[in-house]
Write a protein that holds these residues in place. Sequence first.
Motif, mmCIF file in Angstrom:
data_model
loop_
_atom_site.group_PDB
_atom_site.id
_atom_site.type_symbol
_atom_site.label_atom_id
_atom_site.label_comp_id
_atom_site.label_asym_id
_atom_site.label_seq_id
_atom_site.Cartn_x
_atom_site.Cartn_y
_atom_site.Cartn_z
ATOM 1 N N LEU A 142 0.841 -1.183 0.000
ATOM 2 C CA LEU A 142 0.000 0.000 0.000
ATOM 3 C C LEU A 142 0.887 1.247 0.000
ATOM 4 O O LEU A 142 2.072 1.175 0.327
ATOM 5 C CB LEU A 142 -0.913 -0.004 1.232
ATOM 6 C CG LEU A 142 -1.923 -1.156 1.315
ATOM 7 C CD1 LEU A 142 -2.685 -1.106 2.637
ATOM 8 C CD2 LEU A 142 -2.891 -1.108 0.143
ATOM 9 N N LEU A 143 0.319 2.361 -0.371
ATOM 10 C CA LEU A 143 1.081 3.603 -0.404
ATOM 11 C C LEU A 143 1.677 3.894 0.965
ATOM 12 O O LEU A 143 1.015 3.747 1.999
ATOM 13 C CB LEU A 143 0.177 4.763 -0.829
ATOM 14 C CG LEU A 143 -0.431 4.664 -2.239
ATOM 15 C CD1 LEU A 143 -1.288 5.891 -2.521
ATOM 16 C CD2 LEU A 143 0.649 4.511 -3.291
ATOM 17 N N ASP A 188 -16.957 3.844 -7.717
ATOM 18 C CA ASP A 188 -15.829 4.030 -8.635
ATOM 19 C C ASP A 188 -16.331 3.820 -10.065
ATOM 20 O O ASP A 188 -16.763 2.721 -10.421
ATOM 21 C CB ASP A 188 -14.733 3.022 -8.308
ATOM 22 C CG ASP A 188 -13.527 3.133 -9.238
ATOM 23 O OD1 ASP A 188 -13.533 4.026 -10.108
ATOM 24 O OD2 ASP A 188 -12.588 2.330 -9.083
ATOM 25 N N PRO A 189 -16.290 4.846 -10.922
ATOM 26 C CA PRO A 189 -16.799 4.697 -12.297
ATOM 27 C C PRO A 189 -16.044 3.663 -13.119
ATOM 28 O O PRO A 189 -16.548 3.207 -14.148
ATOM 29 C CB PRO A 189 -16.641 6.107 -12.886
ATOM 30 C CG PRO A 189 -15.603 6.771 -12.040
ATOM 31 C CD PRO A 189 -15.779 6.204 -10.665
ATOM 32 N N ASP A 193 -9.813 -2.564 -15.058
ATOM 33 C CA ASP A 193 -8.457 -2.682 -14.534
ATOM 34 C C ASP A 193 -7.937 -1.372 -13.942
ATOM 35 O O ASP A 193 -7.029 -1.368 -13.119
ATOM 36 C CB ASP A 193 -7.492 -3.145 -15.632
ATOM 37 C CG ASP A 193 -7.813 -4.548 -16.125
ATOM 38 O OD1 ASP A 193 -8.376 -5.324 -15.333
ATOM 39 O OD2 ASP A 193 -7.502 -4.845 -17.287
ATOM 40 N N LYS A 194 -8.507 -0.241 -14.357
ATOM 41 C CA LYS A 194 -8.012 1.061 -13.919
ATOM 42 C C LYS A 194 -8.857 1.610 -12.769
ATOM 43 O O LYS A 194 -9.281 2.762 -12.779
ATOM 44 C CB LYS A 194 -8.002 2.031 -15.094
ATOM 45 C CG LYS A 194 -7.064 1.602 -16.219
ATOM 46 C CD LYS A 194 -7.057 2.609 -17.359
ATOM 47 C CE LYS A 194 -6.116 2.175 -18.471
ATOM 48 N NZ LYS A 194 -6.099 3.140 -19.601
ATOM 49 N N GLY A 244 -7.169 -0.169 -7.072
ATOM 50 C CA GLY A 244 -6.025 -0.913 -7.588
ATOM 51 C C GLY A 244 -5.028 -0.048 -8.339
ATOM 52 O O GLY A 244 -3.818 -0.200 -8.185
ATOM 53 N N GLY A 245 -5.544 0.869 -9.164
ATOM 54 C CA GLY A 245 -4.656 1.655 -9.996
ATOM 55 C C GLY A 245 -3.928 2.765 -9.257
ATOM 56 O O GLY A 245 -2.729 2.960 -9.447
ATOM 57 N N LEU A 246 -4.642 3.491 -8.396
ATOM 58 C CA LEU A 246 -4.052 4.639 -7.714
ATOM 59 C C LEU A 246 -3.530 4.312 -6.316
ATOM 60 O O LEU A 246 -2.503 4.843 -5.886
ATOM 61 C CB LEU A 246 -5.067 5.782 -7.618
ATOM 62 C CG LEU A 246 -5.514 6.429 -8.928
ATOM 63 C CD1 LEU A 246 -6.563 7.504 -8.651
ATOM 64 C CD2 LEU A 246 -4.333 7.029 -9.669
#
Length: 402
Positions: free
Chosen positions: A243-244, A336-337, A342-343, A347-349
């Motif tokens: 995680l970040l 989440d739109p 996958d984006k 998961g992506g940010l």
Amino acid sequence: MSIPPSRRTLRAAGVLATFSALCAALPAQAAPVSPIAQAKTVHMTGTFSMGGQDGKRIPVYQIKADIARPASFHVVMTPASRKGESPSALISDGKVAHEVNGFQHTYQTIDVPKMGAEPPASEISHLSGLDVIWTLGAGPASPNIHRAVRAETLDGRAMTLRTDTYPARSFGGHPPITEIRKLWSDAKTGLPYRSATYVVQDGKTHQEDQMDFHAWTVGKPIAAARFAWAPPADAKEYIAPKLLAVGTPAPDFAATAPDGTSVKLSDYKGKIVVVDFWATWCGPCQASMPHLEHVYQQVKDKDVAVLAVCVWDTKPEYDKWVAAKKSVYSFPTAFDPAGRGDKSIAGGLYKVAGIPTQYVIDKDGKIAAAYTGFTEGAHPLEDALHSLNVEIAAPAKSASAR
């Protein structure tokens, strides 16, 4: 689907108590004899569904399970309606077990407990009904749970209905929530027929999920090759991303509020923000939400924002969840739109691999804490907020009793 949560989390998300305890609660002459409790092999098919609004059920997975004592199993969950998602599975040869995540096209190794102990530490265990089979012959349920057993007719068949009622929980001034879990078993054969989880609040009952067992084959030999492991051709070994890190600037994102407006992280600039990533189909996520509500009620007037972002899901499922829970939870949610794409934001940010995952972001817009999973009695969110000088009172004792 989340990475394997703790076994305590699985129990909070819907692990059923044992059929042997049901038998002990009945008069000796009335207790059905389950052929599963000591069977060397079991084959089962069934359907896991969710929803429950207006009495309607939404099939989520079709299940096939083969089990051989003491610790071999092959469970396949095929999506009933979601397009583009591969089957998920649990496979064990008795020594090594693997979980296949059909949504993420990954696999990983998990623990292998023996039958009669707690079920495998995997979300698939509950979604597939494996937990019902796995815990047969184990000890009785917690004394905090009120159990009632009676005869009932269901679908024209004589059943033994076991009802487990958990202690009522109160959060943030809302009416108490009572969780009820039911298991119907054929009165003659002792075979499980249906299991379901309900939530009762303010006199209204909402059904959370349901497992219908269609067919059982007990004692028939199962070839050892059935339990052999081979990774799917399109799957990669799961490696948990980190995680970040604390101190990292939190990436801005835009999600969709229930009314269709856009909600951005930057809208909360200058505030402490708790971002909770969850999904309607995630049992541990649903189990964690009363706790999130408890925290929200205490911080909403302390310059702290809470935003629960539904990820890896579909908009119709999110909308139904919002409608069903509007009188239960008051913390803000958004969708989440990217949906199942996958984006995704998570998961992506935010490098999220399993849910629920929570991030705490400080007033400067930097990561103050991040953690995955939910276990009742643990308090990482409170600890993170305490480090930012925000105090949270402990919930009432009944709120975490299980």
